[in-house]
Design an enzyme around this catalytic site. Structure first.
Site, PDB file in Angstrom:
ATOM      1  N   ASP A  24     -21.733  -9.351  -7.885  1.00 47.30           N
ATOM      2  CA  ASP A  24     -21.321 -10.676  -7.375  1.00 47.30           C
ATOM      3  C   ASP A  24     -21.664 -10.852  -5.887  1.00 47.30           C
ATOM      4  OD1 ASP A  24     -19.447  -9.053  -6.185  1.00 47.30           O
ATOM      5  OD2 ASP A  24     -17.689 -10.111  -6.962  1.00 47.30           O
ATOM      6  N   ASP A  97      -5.702  -0.453   6.719  1.00 46.75           N
ATOM      7  CA  ASP A  97      -5.615  -1.330   7.881  1.00 46.75           C
ATOM      8  C   ASP A  97      -4.252  -2.016   7.842  1.00 46.75           C
ATOM      9  OD1 ASP A  97      -6.557  -2.995  10.094  1.00 46.75           O
ATOM     10  OD2 ASP A  97      -8.561  -2.516   9.341  1.00 46.75           O
ATOM     11  N   ASP A 198      -4.041  -2.993  13.564  1.00 39.65           N
ATOM     12  CA  ASP A 198      -4.755  -4.136  14.136  1.00 39.65           C
ATOM     13  C   ASP A 198      -3.982  -4.746  15.309  1.00 39.65           C
ATOM     14  OD1 ASP A 198      -7.084  -5.979  13.526  1.00 39.65           O
ATOM     15  OD2 ASP A 198      -5.466  -7.451  13.409  1.00 39.65           O
ATOM     16  N   GLU A 240      -5.280  -0.406  17.590  1.00 39.36           N
ATOM     17  CA  GLU A 240      -6.313  -1.208  18.244  1.00 39.36           C
ATOM     18  C   GLU A 240      -5.667  -1.984  19.377  1.00 39.36           C
ATOM     19  OE1 GLU A 240      -9.559  -4.756  17.400  1.00 39.36           O
ATOM     20  OE2 GLU A 240      -7.484  -4.912  16.768  1.00 39.36           O
ATOM     21  N   HIS A 313     -16.501  -2.996  12.894  1.00 39.17           N
ATOM     22  CA  HIS A 313     -16.846  -4.269  12.249  1.00 39.17           C
ATOM     23  C   HIS A 313     -16.773  -5.455  13.203  1.00 39.17           C
ATOM     24  CE1 HIS A 313     -12.562  -4.070  12.445  1.00 39.17           C
ATOM     25  NE2 HIS A 313     -12.485  -5.357  12.154  1.00 39.17           N
ATOM     26  N   ASP A 314     -16.333  -5.241  14.443  1.00 36.38           N
ATOM     27  CA  ASP A 314     -16.300  -6.326  15.429  1.00 36.38           C
ATOM     28  C   ASP A 314     -17.443  -6.204  16.431  1.00 36.38           C
ATOM     29  OD1 ASP A 314     -13.919  -7.359  14.375  1.00 36.38           O
ATOM     30  OD2 ASP A 314     -12.663  -6.175  15.728  1.00 36.38           O
TER      31      ASP A 314
HETATM   32  O1  TEU Z   1      -9.719  -7.602  16.348  1.00 43.11           O
HETATM   33  C1  TEU Z   1      -9.088  -8.086  17.483  1.00 43.11           C
HETATM   34  C2  TEU Z   1      -9.918  -8.672  18.466  1.00 43.11           C
HETATM   35  O2  TEU Z   1      -9.410  -8.810  19.559  1.00 43.11           O
HETATM   36  C3  TEU Z   1     -11.348  -9.076  18.206  1.00 43.11           C
HETATM   37  O3  TEU Z   1     -11.510  -9.814  17.061  1.00 43.11           O
HETATM   38  C4  TEU Z   1     -11.750  -9.892  19.342  1.00 43.11           C
HETATM   39  O4  TEU Z   1     -11.048 -11.105  19.302  1.00 43.11           O
HETATM   40  C5  TEU Z   1     -13.182 -10.233  19.387  1.00 43.11           C
HETATM   41  O5  TEU Z   1     -13.966  -9.195  18.966  1.00 43.11           O
HETATM   42  C6  TEU Z   1     -13.512 -10.593  20.808  1.00 43.11           C
HETATM   43  O6  TEU Z   1     -14.794 -11.023  20.921  1.00 43.11           O
HETATM   44  C7  TEU Z   1      -8.968  -7.356  15.220  1.00 43.11           C
HETATM   45  C8  TEU Z   1      -9.887  -7.069  14.062  1.00 43.11           C
HETATM   46  O7  TEU Z   1     -10.625  -5.912  14.305  1.00 43.11           O
HETATM   47  C9  TEU Z   1     -10.736  -8.281  13.827  1.00 43.11           C
HETATM   48  O8  TEU Z   1     -11.709  -8.078  12.835  1.00 43.11           O
HETATM   49  C10 TEU Z   1      -9.815  -9.410  13.436  1.00 43.11           C
HETATM   50  O9  TEU Z   1     -10.542 -10.596  13.337  1.00 43.11           O
HETATM   51  C11 TEU Z   1      -8.698  -9.612  14.449  1.00 43.11           C
HETATM   52  O10 TEU Z   1      -8.095  -8.404  14.870  1.00 43.11           O
HETATM   53  C12 TEU Z   1      -7.586 -10.451  13.854  1.00 43.11           C
HETATM   54  O11 TEU Z   1      -6.904  -9.734  12.873  1.00 43.11           O
HETATM   55 CA    CA Z   2     -18.481  -6.918  -6.221  1.00 46.34          CA
END
Ligand code: TEU
Ligand code: CA
Length: 531
Positions: A24, A97, A198, A240, A313-314
């Site tokens: 999918d 998480d 998080d 984090e 992942h960010d």
């Molecule tokens: O990330 C927190 C966070 O501060 C980042 O998303 C940040 O805002 C950004 O990279 C700045 O440019 C955590 C998670 O890792 C992220 O994936 C989530 O979107 C966020 O919290 C909300 O849960």
């Molecule tokens: Ca799948």
């Protein structure tokens, strides 16, 4: 082992982009199950799984609608238990998480909360009256715009430090704290080994401050989670937290405080961005990068413990930001790995990093998926033309790290037999796991040796860190401990540099070149020697 987090080697899975088992286009739990041997083989003993809970997906699962349910697109609860069992059978552990600063607006608690001011769930969230017809204060959402959203049903604003679909929980409310403790114990009792927490510093708000977070009750709340859920299970936690000092990190992690095991620091990730802001460009200084890492090594020495991380992942892929994607992909990927994972601390590796994945190129906004980039687009377009905005997204958007993992050189890199939810990097026919494993001189095979050295050597695990040299080319540090002394020598540049630390070839434990003349180091050379 009480402090098992110190010997953890962590692999982060972003489930949506990892491996799709049913065509999918979305990665899923059975996809993960099919790759557990691969992960184990790399030298990993702990997996951190990004959210796989029920979610409308406004922020790819960081907006949770039910903390105790698996998202149907990822599989069933039985699939989850099969995965957990498969992880444990291989002698690995699982960190889930923990996203408890906010929920989805589709969580039942919020659906109830917004109904009326006297709803039993009203105080699960942060509601405020308008002030002079406006937002209660000028706090900003991390994804752009005000952090307050007006809700007509009750004529009040609710707080959301991320998207409007991620209302912040009210930790002042004891019932909220009890719910979170129960939920954590639910997963820990099932056998989950810990959590990545998080934005954990945001759970206590300081309403007198221009920026939310790091509120007066932060330590009290974390201590409570520790006492009632984490400590009884000897769980590992990694928090984090953005923008913190080594002192603040210690305040969250010193063992006597009974709070978290470790926290990430991302200070080095801001080098090359103007004032640390995303989508900006500043000159990248390797010296500054190494000095920051060293500051953290010294700052936590003998008191705390580092979480060593260069991708998640960010973040975009580290080769794009700090290395060279074309001529020196292998060399720069392995140099960066050596720099990071020979330091003292727990290694974190983001899926695909181990075989040197690079960012995809986004050619139109329609190829982008991330809420942060999409929300930032209109403002950026006021400053730059379309091509420049897309160039910045291809360098620095969160989608860069979220492109699907290419497993082989089949269509879509073997990630899916269907249409992937987000595009892959075009170079998957040569940058993929299978090709890299087969190739003796490859990023994957270097990572494998490096992680084995990290895990099997007491000096690499626990030895003292001493920085000898940082510059925009030659950098060197020593690790010294019960298994002897090692010197790490790096050329953090794409030009040759002079080596101030000559060695004999028989001292070399691991390196990314074979040297005839060790007085000159080629681009991105990395050498670990015994001294
Ligand atoms: O990330 C927190 C966070 O501060 C980042 O998303 C940040 O805002 C950004 O990279 C700045 O440019 C955590 C998670 O890792 C992220 O994936 C989530 O979107 C966020 O919290 C909300 O849960
Ligand atoms: Ca799948």
């Amino acid at each position: 082992m009480e402090n098992w987090y110190k010997e953890a080697v962590v692999y982060q899975i972003y489930p949506k982009s990892f491996c799709d088992s049913n065509g999918d286009g979305i990665g899923d739990i059975q996809g993960i199950v099919s790759k557990l041997d691969y992960i184990k083989e790399l030298g990993i003993n702990t997996i951190w799984l990004s959210p796989c809970y029920k979610s409308p997906g406004d922020d790819n699962g960081y907006d949770i609608a039910d903390y105790r349910a698996i998202a149907p697109e990822y599989g069933t609860f039985d699939d989850f238990m099969q995965m957990l069992d498969g992880i444990h059978k291989r002698g690995m552990r699982l960190l889930m998480d923990l996203v408890v600063n906010h929920t989805s607006d589709e969580h039942n608690w919020f659906c109830e909360s917004r109904k009326s001011k006297d709803n039993p769930y009203r105080d699960y969230y942060i509601w405020r009256d308008p002030v002079d017809g406006h937002e209660p204060n000028d706090w900003k959402s991390n994804f752009g715009g005000s952090a307050w959203e007006y809700d007509e049903t009750t004529s009040q604003y609710y707080l959301h430090l991320f998207s409007k679909k991620q209302p912040d929980l009210n930790w002042e409310n004891e019932k909220v704290r009890d719910e979170i403790v129960d939920m954590m114990n639910f997963w820990l009792d099932l056998g989950v080994d810990g959590f990545r927490c998080d934005v954990i510093n945001l759970i206590s708000k300081d309403f007198s401050s221009p920026v939310a977070g790091d509120g007066p009750k932060l330590h009290e709340y974390i201590n409570l989670l520790n006492k009632r859920a984490l400590a009884p299970h000897n769980a590992m936690t990694v928090g984090e937290v953005w923008d913190l000092s080594p002192e603040e990190s210690l305040a969250l992690t010193e063992p006597s405080r009974n709070e978290l095991s470790i926290v990430f620091q991302f200070e080095h990730m801001s080098v090359g961005r103007d004032k640390g802001q995303r989508f900006t460009i500043d000159t990248f200084s390797p010296k500054k990068f190494v000095d920051i890492l060293a500051k953290w090594q010294y700052g936590l020495a003998n008191k705390g413990w580092n979480a060593i991380c260069i991708e998640n992942h960010d973040q975009p892929r580290c080769i794009n930001r700090f290395g060279n994607t074309d001529k020196y992909r292998y060399e720069s990927a392995t140099m960066l790995a050596t720099l990071m994972y020979c330091m003292q601390g727990t290694p974190f590796i983001f899926q695909g990093q181990e075989f040197g994945i690079i960012n995809p190129t986004f050619n139109s906004l329609s190829e982008c998926r991330d809420i942060e980039a999409i929300n930032a687009y209109p403002e950026l377009r006021k400053k730059y033309d379309e091509a420049e905005v897309l160039r910045r997204f291809s360098m620095d958007s969160r989608d860069c790290g979220r492109a699907p993992v290419p497993w082989n050189n089949n269509d879509n890199g073997g990630f899916t037999t269907g249409t992937p939810w987000i595009k892959l990097n075009d170079r998957y026919s040569d940058i993929n796991a299978e090709t890299d494993i087969k190739n003796e001189k490859s990023v994957y095979n270097y990572y494998k040796k490096l992680l084995a050295l990290h895990s099997e050597n007491q000096t690499m695990l626990y030895g003292e860190f001493i920085l000898d040299k940082s510059s925009d080319s030659l950098c060197s540090y020593v690790r010294s401990g019960s298994n002897g002394k090692y010197r790490i020598i790096l050329n953090f540049s794409d030009k040759e540099c002079k080596n101030e630390y000559p060695f004999n070839n028989d001292q070399v434990i691991l390196s990314n070149y074979i040297f005839d003349d060790n007085k000159i180091l080629p681009a991105y050379a990395a050498i670990i020697i015994k001294i």
